[in-house]
Design a protein around this motif. Structure first.
Motif, PDB file in Angstrom:
ATOM      1  N   UNK A  80     -60.892 174.001  88.923  1.00  0.00           N
ATOM      2  CA  UNK A  80     -61.211 173.133  87.781  1.00  0.00           C
ATOM      3  C   UNK A  80     -60.157 172.048  87.599  1.00  0.00           C
ATOM      4  N   UNK A  81     -58.883 172.423  87.756  1.00  0.00           N
ATOM      5  CA  UNK A  81     -57.799 171.476  87.552  1.00  0.00           C
ATOM      6  C   UNK A  81     -57.665 170.484  88.705  1.00  0.00           C
ATOM      7  N   UNK A  82     -57.870 170.983  89.933  1.00  0.00           N
ATOM      8  CA  UNK A  82     -57.473 170.211  91.106  1.00  0.00           C
ATOM      9  C   UNK A  82     -58.600 169.472  91.807  1.00  0.00           C
ATOM     10  N   UNK A  83     -59.840 169.914  91.663  1.00  0.00           N
ATOM     11  CA  UNK A  83     -60.944 169.242  92.343  1.00  0.00           C
ATOM     12  C   UNK A  83     -61.000 167.745  92.044  1.00  0.00           C
ATOM     13  N   UNK A  84     -60.713 167.309  90.798  1.00  0.00           N
ATOM     14  CA  UNK A  84     -60.737 165.865  90.519  1.00  0.00           C
ATOM     15  C   UNK A  84     -59.673 165.066  91.286  1.00  0.00           C
ATOM     16  N   UNK A  85     -58.672 165.745  91.856  1.00  0.00           N
ATOM     17  CA  UNK A  85     -57.624 165.047  92.603  1.00  0.00           C
ATOM     18  C   UNK A  85     -57.993 164.862  94.075  1.00  0.00           C
ATOM     19  N   UNK A  86     -59.035 165.537  94.545  1.00  0.00           N
ATOM     20  CA  UNK A  86     -59.391 165.513  95.958  1.00  0.00           C
ATOM     21  C   UNK A  86     -60.119 164.238  96.352  1.00  0.00           C
ATOM     22  N   UNK A  87     -59.798 163.740  97.549  1.00  0.00           N
ATOM     23  CA  UNK A  87     -60.591 162.664  98.128  1.00  0.00           C
ATOM     24  C   UNK A  87     -61.970 163.211  98.498  1.00  0.00           C
ATOM     25  N   UNK A  88     -62.877 162.316  98.871  1.00  0.00           N
ATOM     26  CA  UNK A  88     -64.265 162.723  99.134  1.00  0.00           C
ATOM     27  C   UNK A  88     -64.357 163.820 100.191  1.00  0.00           C
ATOM     28  N   UNK A  89     -63.540 163.737 101.228  1.00  0.00           N
ATOM     29  CA  UNK A  89     -63.588 164.751 102.277  1.00  0.00           C
ATOM     30  C   UNK A  89     -62.436 165.731 102.209  1.00  0.00           C
ATOM     31  N   UNK A 101     -35.013 164.894 102.607  1.00  0.00           N
ATOM     32  CA  UNK A 101     -36.484 164.927 102.654  1.00  0.00           C
ATOM     33  C   UNK A 101     -36.978 163.653 101.964  1.00  0.00           C
ATOM     34  N   UNK A 102     -37.389 162.680 102.748  1.00  0.00           N
ATOM     35  CA  UNK A 102     -37.639 161.338 102.223  1.00  0.00           C
ATOM     36  C   UNK A 102     -39.109 161.020 101.989  1.00  0.00           C
ATOM     37  N   UNK A 103     -39.990 161.923 102.348  1.00  0.00           N
ATOM     38  CA  UNK A 103     -41.425 161.630 102.296  1.00  0.00           C
ATOM     39  C   UNK A 103     -42.118 162.237 101.083  1.00  0.00           C
ATOM     40  N   UNK A 104     -41.372 162.458  99.991  1.00  0.00           N
ATOM     41  CA  UNK A 104     -41.971 163.063  98.801  1.00  0.00           C
ATOM     42  C   UNK A 104     -42.003 162.087  97.632  1.00  0.00           C
ATOM     43  N   UNK A 105     -43.022 162.256  96.820  1.00  0.00           N
ATOM     44  CA  UNK A 105     -43.125 161.583  95.523  1.00  0.00           C
ATOM     45  C   UNK A 105     -43.260 162.675  94.482  1.00  0.00           C
ATOM     46  N   UNK A 106     -42.458 162.603  93.424  1.00  0.00           N
ATOM     47  CA  UNK A 106     -42.509 163.601  92.356  1.00  0.00           C
ATOM     48  C   UNK A 106     -43.234 163.007  91.157  1.00  0.00           C
ATOM     49  N   UNK A 107     -44.246 163.697  90.679  1.00  0.00           N
ATOM     50  CA  UNK A 107     -45.031 163.250  89.522  1.00  0.00           C
ATOM     51  C   UNK A 107     -44.949 164.319  88.449  1.00  0.00           C
ATOM     52  N   UNK A 108     -44.509 163.923  87.262  1.00  0.00           N
ATOM     53  CA  UNK A 108     -44.431 164.889  86.166  1.00  0.00           C
ATOM     54  C   UNK A 108     -45.759 164.932  85.419  1.00  0.00           C
ATOM     55  N   UNK A 109     -46.311 166.127  85.284  1.00  0.00           N
ATOM     56  CA  UNK A 109     -47.555 166.296  84.557  1.00  0.00           C
ATOM     57  C   UNK A 109     -48.318 167.495  85.083  1.00  0.00           C
ATOM     58  N   UNK A 110     -49.345 167.875  84.374  1.00  0.00           N
ATOM     59  CA  UNK A 110     -50.253 168.923  84.829  1.00  0.00           C
ATOM     60  C   UNK A 110     -51.331 168.299  85.702  1.00  0.00           C
ATOM     61  N   UNK A 111     -51.899 169.100  86.570  1.00  0.00           N
ATOM     62  CA  UNK A 111     -52.905 168.584  87.492  1.00  0.00           C
ATOM     63  C   UNK A 111     -54.037 167.886  86.750  1.00  0.00           C
ATOM     64  N   UNK A 112     -54.471 168.493  85.650  1.00  0.00           N
ATOM     65  CA  UNK A 112     -55.605 167.928  84.917  1.00  0.00           C
ATOM     66  C   UNK A 112     -55.249 166.649  84.172  1.00  0.00           C
ATOM     67  N   UNK A 113     -53.961 166.294  84.141  1.00  0.00           N
ATOM     68  CA  UNK A 113     -53.514 165.090  83.437  1.00  0.00           C
ATOM     69  C   UNK A 113     -53.257 163.910  84.367  1.00  0.00           C
ATOM     70  N   UNK A 114     -53.183 164.151  85.676  1.00  0.00           N
ATOM     71  CA  UNK A 114     -52.694 163.097  86.583  1.00  0.00           C
ATOM     72  C   UNK A 114     -53.765 162.580  87.546  1.00  0.00           C
ATOM     73  N   UNK A 115     -55.032 162.877  87.279  1.00  0.00           N
ATOM     74  CA  UNK A 115     -56.088 162.530  88.233  1.00  0.00           C
ATOM     75  C   UNK A 115     -56.222 161.030  88.449  1.00  0.00           C
ATOM     76  N   UNK A 116     -55.822 160.232  87.475  1.00  0.00           N
ATOM     77  CA  UNK A 116     -55.918 158.781  87.642  1.00  0.00           C
ATOM     78  C   UNK A 116     -54.786 158.224  88.494  1.00  0.00           C
ATOM     79  N   UNK A 117     -53.704 158.986  88.613  1.00  0.00           N
ATOM     80  CA  UNK A 117     -52.535 158.503  89.351  1.00  0.00           C
ATOM     81  C   UNK A 117     -52.342 159.197  90.698  1.00  0.00           C
ATOM     82  N   UNK A 118     -52.961 160.362  90.885  1.00  0.00           N
ATOM     83  CA  UNK A 118     -52.717 161.165  92.083  1.00  0.00           C
ATOM     84  C   UNK A 118     -54.033 161.468  92.781  1.00  0.00           C
ATOM     85  N   UNK A 119     -54.044 161.281  94.103  1.00  0.00           N
ATOM     86  CA  UNK A 119     -55.205 161.635  94.918  1.00  0.00           C
ATOM     87  C   UNK A 119     -54.696 162.236  96.217  1.00  0.00           C
TER      88      UNK A 119
END
Length: 225
Positions: free
Chosen positions: A164-173, A129-147
């Motif tokens: 509350x945790x995940x909305x900051x990770x969402x793109x505009x649409x 499975x080659x199309x994954x990126x693994x990011x260590x952290x909680x959702x509320x901690x990674x908003x600057x690195x993950x979208x």
């Protein structure tokens, strides 16, 4: 000596997985199509190492396909376009299953526990499975690195907390597709004030997989018009 012990352990685990009535059935092969070899390898790895590594309970192996693999796969039709972010990926459910099924999509697995991120790296590599990126952290901690254009989660937290945790990770649409249980309508109702705060509307969808299996419940959250 060690090789014999490891071989006996592998045979024992494989026998347990073979107790699953869906393991290696034609219906499952047809459902996953070209993705089946990757998904099957993942199921075997999870059956072999999941209990030892604290990813699943020992009683789960005999129903791994229905309870975990197909339950995760059911969300795939609700994932729209763009980058998918799986929050609290844990054993890779649903993230690794989704990535195996949708190799053309980028899938980001967000997981705070180091031993689980190690597992996610290993499982993705071993299963091709080659199309994954693994990011260590909680959702509320990674908003600057993950979208993400689509955020999914399974057995992580109630909807109000997830929003509350995940909305900051969402793109505009962007939107969310959350795997939930039978109490999803009540949980969605309890989250109505949080949804309003973040400009989201929700619906509960039935997501069937194989004939005769109980459909998965998916909660979809979209930006309000």
């Amino acid at each position: 000596m060690n090789g014999d012990a490891e071989g006996q352990g592998a045979q024992s685990t494989e026998a347990d997985l073979n107790d699953d009535p869906l393991h290696q059935t034609e219906a499952v092969r047809e459902y996953f199509g070209d993705a089946y070899p990757r998904v099957e390898r993942y199921a075997i790895m999870l059956a072999d190492q999941g209990v030892l590594r604290g990813l699943i309970g020992p009683r789960e192996i005999g129903r791994l396909w229905e309870r975990h693999i197909l339950n995760s796969a059911a969300v795939a039709p609700f994932l729209g376009d763009g980058t998918i972010v799986d929050v609290g990926s844990g054993a890779g459910l649903p993230g690794l299953v989704i990535a195996a099924m949708l190799p053309e999509r980028r899938v980001v697995l967000v997981e705070p526990m180091e031993r689980r991120t190690t597992w996610l790296f290993e499982a993705a590599r071993e299963c091709g499975i080659e199309n994954v990126t693994v990011v260590r952290g909680r959702a509320e901690e990674v908003s600057e690195a993950v979208e993400g254009d689509v955020i999914t989660a399974r057995a992580v937290a109630p909807i109000d907390r997830l929003v509350k945790w995940c909305a900051p990770l969402l793109t505009a649409g962007g939107e969310m597709a959350l795997l939930k249980g039978r109490s999803a309508p009540e949980e969605l109702d309890r989250a109505k004030y949080v949804l309003r705060k973040f400009g989201l509307t929700g619906s509960v969808e039935s997501a069937p997989t194989l004939a005769g299996l109980e459909p998965t419940t998916v909660v979809r959250l979209r930006r309000a018009a």
